[in-house]
Design a protein around this motif. Structure first.
Motif, PDB file in Angstrom:
ATOM      1  N   PHE A   1      30.088  34.419  37.627  1.00 10.07           N
ATOM      2  CA  PHE A   1      30.199  35.262  38.817  1.00 10.07           C
ATOM      3  C   PHE A   1      31.408  36.207  38.762  1.00 10.07           C
ATOM      4  O   PHE A   1      31.697  36.888  39.745  1.00 10.07           O
ATOM      5  N   ASP A   2      32.096  36.254  37.629  1.00  4.68           N
ATOM      6  CA  ASP A   2      33.326  37.054  37.524  1.00  4.68           C
ATOM      7  C   ASP A   2      33.109  38.550  37.721  1.00  4.68           C
ATOM      8  O   ASP A   2      34.036  39.264  38.080  1.00  4.68           O
ATOM      9  N   GLY A   3      31.910  39.039  37.513  1.00  2.00           N
ATOM     10  CA  GLY A   3      31.637  40.462  37.697  1.00  2.00           C
ATOM     11  C   GLY A   3      31.427  40.862  39.145  1.00  2.00           C
ATOM     12  O   GLY A   3      31.308  42.047  39.456  1.00  2.00           O
ATOM     13  N   MET A   4      31.415  39.891  40.040  1.00  2.00           N
ATOM     14  CA  MET A   4      31.231  40.183  41.463  1.00  2.00           C
ATOM     15  C   MET A   4      32.581  40.235  42.153  1.00  2.00           C
ATOM     16  O   MET A   4      33.567  39.699  41.663  1.00  2.00           O
ATOM     17  N   CYS A   5      32.581  40.885  43.288  1.00  2.52           N
ATOM     18  CA  CYS A   5      33.791  40.944  44.098  1.00  2.52           C
ATOM     19  C   CYS A   5      33.646  39.992  45.279  1.00  2.52           C
ATOM     20  O   CYS A   5      32.540  39.582  45.635  1.00  2.52           O
ATOM     21  N   LEU A   6      34.763  39.652  45.863  1.00  2.00           N
ATOM     22  CA  LEU A   6      34.782  38.728  46.988  1.00  2.00           C
ATOM     23  C   LEU A   6      34.997  39.494  48.280  1.00  2.00           C
ATOM     24  O   LEU A   6      35.993  40.208  48.430  1.00  2.00           O
ATOM     25  N   SER A   7      34.080  39.323  49.208  1.00  2.00           N
ATOM     26  CA  SER A   7      34.276  39.863  50.549  1.00  2.00           C
ATOM     27  C   SER A   7      35.065  38.856  51.383  1.00  2.00           C
ATOM     28  O   SER A   7      36.056  39.195  52.015  1.00  2.00           O
TER      29      SER A   7
ATOM     30  N   TYR B   1      40.391  26.790  54.971  1.00  2.00           N
ATOM     31  CA  TYR B   1      41.015  27.916  54.281  1.00  2.00           C
ATOM     32  C   TYR B   1      40.076  29.112  54.380  1.00  2.00           C
ATOM     33  O   TYR B   1      38.882  28.978  54.126  1.00  2.00           O
ATOM     34  N   THR B   2      40.640  30.244  54.718  1.00  2.00           N
ATOM     35  CA  THR B   2      39.878  31.486  54.740  1.00  2.00           C
ATOM     36  C   THR B   2      40.564  32.474  53.822  1.00  2.00           C
ATOM     37  O   THR B   2      41.777  32.681  53.928  1.00  2.00           O
ATOM     38  N   ILE B   3      39.782  33.077  52.928  1.00  2.00           N
ATOM     39  CA  ILE B   3      40.318  34.070  52.001  1.00  2.00           C
ATOM     40  C   ILE B   3      39.612  35.384  52.286  1.00  2.00           C
ATOM     41  O   ILE B   3      38.391  35.474  52.204  1.00  2.00           O
ATOM     42  N   ASP B   4      40.384  36.384  52.645  1.00  2.00           N
ATOM     43  CA  ASP B   4      39.852  37.720  52.886  1.00  2.00           C
ATOM     44  C   ASP B   4      39.937  38.474  51.572  1.00  2.00           C
ATOM     45  O   ASP B   4      41.014  38.663  51.021  1.00  2.00           O
ATOM     46  N   GLY B   5      38.802  38.911  51.062  1.00  2.00           N
ATOM     47  CA  GLY B   5      38.765  39.586  49.777  1.00  2.00           C
ATOM     48  C   GLY B   5      39.059  41.074  49.826  1.00  2.00           C
ATOM     49  O   GLY B   5      39.076  41.736  48.790  1.00  2.00           O
TER      50      GLY B   5
ATOM     51  N   ASN C   1      43.045  51.723  39.862  1.00  2.00           N
ATOM     52  CA  ASN C   1      42.009  52.340  39.034  1.00  2.00           C
ATOM     53  C   ASN C   1      41.373  51.362  38.048  1.00  2.00           C
ATOM     54  O   ASN C   1      40.254  51.587  37.594  1.00  2.00           O
ATOM     55  N   SER C   2      42.076  50.291  37.719  1.00  2.00           N
ATOM     56  CA  SER C   2      41.540  49.326  36.764  1.00  2.00           C
ATOM     57  C   SER C   2      40.702  48.233  37.439  1.00  2.00           C
ATOM     58  O   SER C   2      40.099  47.411  36.758  1.00  2.00           O
ATOM     59  N   MET C   3      40.651  48.242  38.751  1.00  2.00           N
ATOM     60  CA  MET C   3      39.905  47.207  39.476  1.00  2.00           C
ATOM     61  C   MET C   3      38.427  47.572  39.580  1.00  2.00           C
ATOM     62  O   MET C   3      38.076  48.742  39.627  1.00  2.00           O
ATOM     63  N   PRO C   4      37.571  46.549  39.642  1.00  2.00           N
ATOM     64  CA  PRO C   4      36.133  46.816  39.707  1.00  2.00           C
ATOM     65  C   PRO C   4      35.667  47.401  41.034  1.00  2.00           C
ATOM     66  O   PRO C   4      34.581  47.954  41.121  1.00  2.00           O
ATOM     67  N   SER C   5      36.480  47.292  42.066  1.00  2.00           N
ATOM     68  CA  SER C   5      36.111  47.798  43.382  1.00  2.00           C
ATOM     69  C   SER C   5      37.323  48.446  44.036  1.00  2.00           C
ATOM     70  O   SER C   5      38.455  48.007  43.848  1.00  2.00           O
ATOM     71  N   ALA C   6      37.063  49.473  44.813  1.00  2.00           N
ATOM     72  CA  ALA C   6      38.135  50.137  45.548  1.00  2.00           C
ATOM     73  C   ALA C   6      38.450  49.406  46.848  1.00  2.00           C
ATOM     74  O   ALA C   6      39.465  49.676  47.487  1.00  2.00           O
ATOM     75  N   ARG C   7      37.559  48.480  47.254  1.00  2.00           N
ATOM     76  CA  ARG C   7      37.722  47.814  48.546  1.00  2.00           C
ATOM     77  C   ARG C   7      37.943  46.310  48.473  1.00  2.00           C
ATOM     78  O   ARG C   7      38.526  45.721  49.374  1.00  2.00           O
ATOM     79  N   TYR C   8      37.438  45.673  47.403  1.00  2.00           N
ATOM     80  CA  TYR C   8      37.465  44.210  47.348  1.00  2.00           C
ATOM     81  C   TYR C   8      38.079  43.717  46.038  1.00  2.00           C
ATOM     82  O   TYR C   8      37.957  44.353  45.006  1.00  2.00           O
ATOM     83  N   THR C   9      38.674  42.534  46.103  1.00  2.00           N
ATOM     84  CA  THR C   9      39.215  41.900  44.910  1.00  2.00           C
ATOM     85  C   THR C   9      38.081  41.261  44.111  1.00  2.00           C
ATOM     86  O   THR C   9      36.998  41.028  44.642  1.00  2.00           O
ATOM     87  N   SER C  10      38.326  41.010  42.868  1.00  2.00           N
ATOM     88  CA  SER C  10      37.289  40.391  42.043  1.00  2.00           C
ATOM     89  C   SER C  10      37.285  38.873  42.249  1.00  2.00           C
ATOM     90  O   SER C  10      38.322  38.268  42.539  1.00  2.00           O
TER      91      SER C  10
ATOM     92  N   LYS D   1      31.669  28.552  52.095  1.00  2.00           N
ATOM     93  CA  LYS D   1      30.927  29.796  52.277  1.00  2.00           C
ATOM     94  C   LYS D   1      31.638  30.885  51.493  1.00  2.00           C
ATOM     95  O   LYS D   1      32.837  31.099  51.664  1.00  2.00           O
ATOM     96  N   ILE D   2      30.906  31.538  50.622  1.00  2.00           N
ATOM     97  CA  ILE D   2      31.453  32.634  49.836  1.00  2.00           C
ATOM     98  C   ILE D   2      30.534  33.834  50.020  1.00  2.00           C
ATOM     99  O   ILE D   2      29.318  33.712  49.849  1.00  2.00           O
ATOM    100  N   THR D   3      31.124  34.945  50.361  1.00  2.00           N
ATOM    101  CA  THR D   3      30.357  36.186  50.462  1.00  2.00           C
ATOM    102  C   THR D   3      30.812  37.107  49.344  1.00  2.00           C
ATOM    103  O   THR D   3      31.937  37.604  49.353  1.00  2.00           O
ATOM    104  N   PHE D   4      29.910  37.263  48.367  1.00  2.00           N
ATOM    105  CA  PHE D   4      30.155  38.178  47.263  1.00  2.00           C
ATOM    106  C   PHE D   4      29.649  39.562  47.653  1.00  2.00           C
ATOM    107  O   PHE D   4      28.725  39.696  48.457  1.00  2.00           O
ATOM    108  N   VAL D   5      30.228  40.573  47.037  1.00  2.00           N
ATOM    109  CA  VAL D   5      29.753  41.944  47.203  1.00  2.00           C
ATOM    110  C   VAL D   5      29.729  42.589  45.821  1.00  2.00           C
ATOM    111  O   VAL D   5      30.636  42.369  45.011  1.00  2.00           O
ATOM    112  N   LEU D   6      28.679  43.341  45.558  1.00  2.00           N
ATOM    113  CA  LEU D   6      28.601  44.016  44.260  1.00  2.00           C
ATOM    114  C   LEU D   6      29.619  45.149  44.201  1.00  2.00           C
ATOM    115  O   LEU D   6      29.777  45.888  45.182  1.00  2.00           O
TER     116      LEU D   6
END
Length: 164
Positions: free
Chosen positions: A22-28, A38-42, A55-64, A86-91
């Motif tokens: 799942f490393d290619g997905m980002c975390l919402s 525990y709550t993690i805001d991505g 610029n090197s991150m896979p998303s401009a809005r979310y962490t990987s 509960k994990i919400t991934f975002v492409l």
């Protein structure tokens, strides 16, 4: 919306928390309930990073997920399983744009707020659901259908068994 139940819980958790599946997905967002919650805001705090890092991150809005996975694993590992995960991934945006291009859809990638994969573990079972968020209203479900096929292919390629 696609809703799936994972058949092999141990294999899935290994792929989620240890392997790079799942490393290619980002975390919402992630929510983990063990002895406490525990709550993690991505969402990225862009002020924390310099321009090259952003610029090197896979998303401009979310962490990987790759960056957060070790923290999530450290919360979960132990003798007891979480009561709720509960994990919400975002492409990542580039993956969304490629999906639109590859499937020849009539969507502007800038109108896609996110394509989400919700993972929920509770009572010894994992369910996954897909969702999409657009900045414009449309009755066209072709993007949702393409995303659902993408997830089915992703799970098949990762050898993750499921039932609908």
């Amino acid at each position: 919306m696609l809703s799936l139940t994972i058949k092999d819980l141990k294999q899935f958790m290994n792929k989620l928390l240890i392997s790079d599946t799942f490393d290619g997905m980002c975390l919402s967002e992630a929510y983990i309930c063990t002895g406490c919650s525990y709550t993690i805001d991505g969402k990225l705090n862009t002020d924390f990073y310099n321009e090259d890092e952003l610029n090197s991150m896979p998303s401009a809005r979310y962490t990987s997920w790759k960056n957060i996975k070790p923290f999530a694993f450290s919360i979960i590992k132990g003798r007891k399983v979480p009561e709720l995960l509960k994990i919400t991934f975002v492409l990542p945006e580039a993956v969304v744009a490629k999906l639109i291009l590859d499937t020849d859809l009539n969507f502007d990638p800038d109108c896609v707020n996110g394509l989400f994969l919700n993972v929920r573990y509770q009572d010894g079972s994992v369910t996954m659901t897909t969702a999409s968020s657009l900045s414009t209203f449309t009755l066209d479900r072709s993007l949702d259908e393409a995303f659902e096929r993408y997830i089915i292919n992703f799970l098949s390629d990762a050898d993750i068994s499921y039932e609908e």
